[in-house]
Design a protein around this motif. Structure first.
Motif, PDB file in Angstrom:
ATOM      1  N   PHE A 128      -5.123   7.434 -12.392  1.00  0.00           N
ATOM      2  CA  PHE A 128      -6.279   7.545 -11.513  1.00  0.00           C
ATOM      3  C   PHE A 128      -5.781   7.735 -10.083  1.00  0.00           C
ATOM      4  N   GLN A 129      -6.683   8.160  -9.192  1.00  0.00           N
ATOM      5  CA  GLN A 129      -6.300   8.578  -7.850  1.00  0.00           C
ATOM      6  C   GLN A 129      -7.080   7.782  -6.795  1.00  0.00           C
ATOM      7  N   PRO A 130      -6.658   6.562  -6.454  1.00  0.00           N
ATOM      8  CA  PRO A 130      -7.334   5.833  -5.372  1.00  0.00           C
ATOM      9  C   PRO A 130      -6.987   6.425  -4.015  1.00  0.00           C
ATOM     10  N   THR A 131      -7.882   6.240  -3.051  1.00  0.00           N
ATOM     11  CA  THR A 131      -7.639   6.732  -1.704  1.00  0.00           C
ATOM     12  C   THR A 131      -6.720   5.773  -0.944  1.00  0.00           C
ATOM     13  N   THR A 132      -6.268   6.211   0.217  1.00  0.00           N
ATOM     14  CA  THR A 132      -5.382   5.372   1.026  1.00  0.00           C
ATOM     15  C   THR A 132      -6.088   4.100   1.469  1.00  0.00           C
ATOM     16  N   TRP A 133      -7.343   4.214   1.893  1.00  0.00           N
ATOM     17  CA  TRP A 133      -8.082   3.030   2.326  1.00  0.00           C
ATOM     18  C   TRP A 133      -8.323   2.069   1.164  1.00  0.00           C
ATOM     19  N   GLY A 145      -8.383  -2.238 -25.244  1.00  0.00           N
ATOM     20  CA  GLY A 145      -7.193  -1.433 -25.010  1.00  0.00           C
ATOM     21  C   GLY A 145      -7.217  -0.643 -23.722  1.00  0.00           C
ATOM     22  N   ASN A 146      -8.167  -0.938 -22.808  1.00  0.00           N
ATOM     23  CA  ASN A 146      -8.285  -0.144 -21.593  1.00  0.00           C
ATOM     24  C   ASN A 146      -7.728  -0.849 -20.370  1.00  0.00           C
ATOM     25  N   PHE A 147      -6.899  -1.844 -20.564  1.00  0.00           N
ATOM     26  CA  PHE A 147      -6.333  -2.548 -19.420  1.00  0.00           C
ATOM     27  C   PHE A 147      -5.246  -1.685 -18.775  1.00  0.00           C
ATOM     28  N   PRO A 148      -5.241  -1.550 -17.425  1.00  0.00           N
ATOM     29  CA  PRO A 148      -4.262  -0.678 -16.753  1.00  0.00           C
ATOM     30  C   PRO A 148      -2.895  -1.337 -16.657  1.00  0.00           C
ATOM     31  N   TRP A 149      -2.161  -1.348 -17.763  1.00  0.00           N
ATOM     32  CA  TRP A 149      -0.863  -2.022 -17.794  1.00  0.00           C
ATOM     33  C   TRP A 149       0.133  -1.374 -16.834  1.00  0.00           C
ATOM     34  N   ARG A 150       0.175  -0.050 -16.778  1.00  0.00           N
ATOM     35  CA  ARG A 150       1.151   0.607 -15.915  1.00  0.00           C
ATOM     36  C   ARG A 150       0.905   0.299 -14.443  1.00  0.00           C
ATOM     37  N   PHE A 151      -0.350   0.388 -14.031  1.00  0.00           N
ATOM     38  CA  PHE A 151      -0.662   0.092 -12.636  1.00  0.00           C
ATOM     39  C   PHE A 151      -0.377  -1.375 -12.317  1.00  0.00           C
ATOM     40  N   THR A 152      -0.644  -2.271 -13.267  1.00  0.00           N
ATOM     41  CA  THR A 152      -0.365  -3.688 -13.058  1.00  0.00           C
ATOM     42  C   THR A 152       1.130  -3.934 -12.903  1.00  0.00           C
ATOM     43  N   ALA A 171       0.830  -1.208   0.000  1.00  0.00           N
ATOM     44  CA  ALA A 171       0.000   0.000   0.000  1.00  0.00           C
ATOM     45  C   ALA A 171       0.864   1.258   0.000  1.00  0.00           C
ATOM     46  N   GLY A 172       1.971   1.250   0.742  1.00  0.00           N
ATOM     47  CA  GLY A 172       2.856   2.415   0.777  1.00  0.00           C
ATOM     48  C   GLY A 172       3.515   2.689  -0.561  1.00  0.00           C
ATOM     49  N   ILE A 173       3.970   1.629  -1.229  1.00  0.00           N
ATOM     50  CA  ILE A 173       4.610   1.802  -2.540  1.00  0.00           C
ATOM     51  C   ILE A 173       3.602   2.317  -3.562  1.00  0.00           C
ATOM     52  N   LEU A 174       2.415   1.729  -3.586  1.00  0.00           N
ATOM     53  CA  LEU A 174       1.400   2.180  -4.535  1.00  0.00           C
ATOM     54  C   LEU A 174       0.947   3.610  -4.229  1.00  0.00           C
ATOM     55  N   TYR A 175       0.905   3.983  -2.954  1.00  0.00           N
ATOM     56  CA  TYR A 175       0.540   5.360  -2.597  1.00  0.00           C
ATOM     57  C   TYR A 175       1.588   6.338  -3.132  1.00  0.00           C
ATOM     58  N   ALA A 176       2.872   5.971  -3.001  1.00  0.00           N
ATOM     59  CA  ALA A 176       3.930   6.838  -3.527  1.00  0.00           C
ATOM     60  C   ALA A 176       3.844   6.952  -5.048  1.00  0.00           C
ATOM     61  N   ILE A 177       3.507   5.852  -5.719  1.00  0.00           N
ATOM     62  CA  ILE A 177       3.378   5.871  -7.181  1.00  0.00           C
ATOM     63  C   ILE A 177       2.209   6.759  -7.605  1.00  0.00           C
ATOM     64  N   VAL A 178       1.103   6.664  -6.875  1.00  0.00           N
ATOM     65  CA  VAL A 178      -0.061   7.500  -7.194  1.00  0.00           C
ATOM     66  C   VAL A 178       0.268   8.974  -6.975  1.00  0.00           C
ATOM     67  N   GLN A 179       0.953   9.285  -5.867  1.00  0.00           N
ATOM     68  CA  GLN A 179       1.297  10.675  -5.590  1.00  0.00           C
ATOM     69  C   GLN A 179       2.299  11.230  -6.600  1.00  0.00           C
ATOM     70  N   ALA A 180       3.118  10.357  -7.170  1.00  0.00           N
ATOM     71  CA  ALA A 180       4.084  10.796  -8.177  1.00  0.00           C
ATOM     72  C   ALA A 180       3.456  10.977  -9.553  1.00  0.00           C
ATOM     73  N   PHE A 190       2.926  -5.369  -9.569  1.00  0.00           N
ATOM     74  CA  PHE A 190       3.782  -6.563  -9.571  1.00  0.00           C
ATOM     75  C   PHE A 190       5.089  -6.282  -8.840  1.00  0.00           C
ATOM     76  N   LEU A 191       5.688  -5.125  -9.114  1.00  0.00           N
ATOM     77  CA  LEU A 191       6.918  -4.754  -8.420  1.00  0.00           C
ATOM     78  C   LEU A 191       6.667  -4.561  -6.928  1.00  0.00           C
ATOM     79  N   ALA A 192       5.544  -3.936  -6.580  1.00  0.00           N
ATOM     80  CA  ALA A 192       5.211  -3.730  -5.169  1.00  0.00           C
ATOM     81  C   ALA A 192       4.989  -5.057  -4.456  1.00  0.00           C
ATOM     82  N   CYS A 193       4.404  -6.025  -5.145  1.00  0.00           N
ATOM     83  CA  CYS A 193       4.196  -7.343  -4.540  1.00  0.00           C
ATOM     84  C   CYS A 193       5.519  -8.020  -4.230  1.00  0.00           C
ATOM     85  N   LEU A 194       6.474  -7.923  -5.145  1.00  0.00           N
ATOM     86  CA  LEU A 194       7.792  -8.521  -4.892  1.00  0.00           C
ATOM     87  C   LEU A 194       8.464  -7.880  -3.686  1.00  0.00           C
ATOM     88  N   ILE A 195       8.423  -6.560  -3.624  1.00  0.00           N
ATOM     89  CA  ILE A 195       9.039  -5.863  -2.497  1.00  0.00           C
ATOM     90  C   ILE A 195       8.286  -6.172  -1.203  1.00  0.00           C
TER      91      ILE A 195
END
Length: 430
Positions: free
Chosen positions: A165-170, A360-367, A151-160, A371-376
């Motif tokens: 799209f802009q999901p909330t912290t929860w 063509g609307n699959f969120p490749w970047r977020f995926t 959640a922390g890594i994805l939050y940093a990616i969203v803020q960057a 994947f990287l966040a899951c490994l970490i």
């Protein structure tokens, strides 16, 4: 009046004929589905037997490859199969669509319970008890650390601004708790195929099963916060999470053991030994009914069925006849193996049934970032917990050695220990 009755009779006959035609068509499509599916399953089993001694590929990989090949052939011959695939449940009525569609409800309610039950039924009680503290550490603190890291890594990616799209912290916490839940089926199948060290097997198996309860509790809590807008009960959210987890985990644990003991009492006082077929038939029901009871009362069904298998082996099997006891072990293994084979084959078949292949609307970047966040996150859950276990093991052995040596020569204790050994190697010698 007579004309009206004739029209009604004609209408009813027409409706009945139409219904009969629909039923016949559905039955035919289902027949085609099962013929193709079981032919692919039989082919996979034959290939697994042919390659069993060559050690080229594990059986799980062969099943997935055969399924992927069948999916590719179906997709090439039916290129427009997904053009109108707006409702997967409706598409599954068609034989071709059904082959390319992985039904999650069928997986969780039909295929998964026998696999988890069989693992618990054949668990080594001595190794399970020996590693239970480490399993709890991995599944509790490790899972929580993984969720926070993802959640922390994805939050940093969203803020960057790296995603659009802009999901909330929860929402991110709920998503992290959802994808942190691990599925032990594929990993344990490969472990059994390659005969991995049993100590590693039980650590991975225990963590992957028990973390399901943690993820369910956290996902429910975070989803509640999402629906409440992130304001309701913020101050007491962690206390509520802790209480809910203790209740669900303890309830699943007690329900699992109670199910095994109830089955033991029924087998003891109904005297089903006189009818071996009825005895074994009743015993097979234990694979399923505790799972659905746990689902109905809101507990962790996977944790429940795991402890049901452990309890049934220790209590219920003692009240079986010798023949039924031996037959039940074989039947449980066969059913579990067939369910695993169906899962892996269906995973391969669903490759070309993925909806994003034609869109063509699959969120490749977020995926990719996920994947990287899951490994970490997985690393954050494993390495710190393993360091804590090794440190505890080192301190315990050092204190034991000092007690034996009478604090006469502490250096001798260090030489005897040889440093901080890995958890697996040290426990193997215990």
């Amino acid at each position: 009046m007579r004309d009206l009755e004739q029209m009604q009779d004609a209408s009813s006959n027409s409706y009945g004929s139409s219904s009969q035609i629909d039923m016949d068509g559905t039955a035919k499509e289902m027949s085609v589905y099962f013929v193709v599916f079981f032919l692919l399953l039989a082919l996979s089993i034959i290939l697994s037997n042919a390659l069993h001694n060559k050690q080229w590929l594990p059986e799980a990989a062969i099943l997935i490859l055969v399924g992927a090949l069948g999916s590719c052939i179906i997709y090439l011959f039916q290129p427009n199969v997904l053009d109108d695939a707006s409702d997967p449940e409706q598409d599954a009525q068609n034989a071709v669509d059904g082959l390319l569609y992985f039904a999650p409800n069928f997986f969780f309610t039909v295929l998964l319970p026998p696999i988890i039950f069989n693992s618990g039924y054949h668990v080594n009680g001595r190794l399970w008890v020996r590693y239970f503290d480490a399993i709890l550490l991995y599944s509790l603190l490790g899972t929580a650390a993984s969720i926070c890291a993802i959640a922390g890594i994805l939050y940093a990616i969203v803020q960057a601004g790296l995603v659009n799209f802009q999901p909330t912290t929860w929402e991110l916490l709920a998503f992290a708790s959802l994808i942190t839940s691990t599925d032990p089926v594929s990993t344990l199948a490969v472990f059994r195929e390659k005969k991995v060290d049993c100590h590693v097997f039980y650590l991975v198996f225990g963590e992957s099963v028990l973390n399901d309860g943690v993820c369910i509790v956290l996902f429910d809590a975070f989803s509640h916060m999402v629906r409440a807008g992130g304001h309701e009960g913020d101050g007491n959210v962690f206390l509520e999470l802790l209480v809910e987890f203790v209740i669900k985990f303890a309830g699943s644990y007690l329900l699992g053991f109670a199910s095994g003991m109830i089955s033991a009492l029924i087998l003891k006082y109904t005297n089903l030994r006189r009818h071996r077929m009825l005895e074994l038939s009743f015993y097979l029901l234990v694979m399923y009914w505790p799972f659905f009871v746990a689902e109905a009362v809101g507990l962790s069904s996977i944790v429940t069925i795991l402890f049901t298998g452990i309890s049934a082996r220790h209590y219920a099997s003692k009240n079986l006849s010798a023949e039924s006891d031996e037959h039940s072990k074989l039947v449980f293994k066969v059913i579990s193996h067939v369910c695993e084979a169906i899962i892996f084959l269906q995973v391969g078949l669903s490759l070309f049934g993925l909806q994003f292949l034609n869109r063509g609307n699959f969120p490749w970047r977020f995926t990719a970032w996920t994947f990287l966040a899951c490994l970490i996150g997985r690393g954050c859950s494993i390495f710190p917990m393993t360091a804590l276990i090794n440190l505890r093991l080192y301190l315990r052995r050092r204190l034991d050695c000092r007690a034996i040596c009478g604090y006469a020569n502490p250096d001798a204790c260090d030489e005897e220990e040889g440093g901080i050994e890995s958890y697996y190697a040290a426990m193997a010698d215990a």
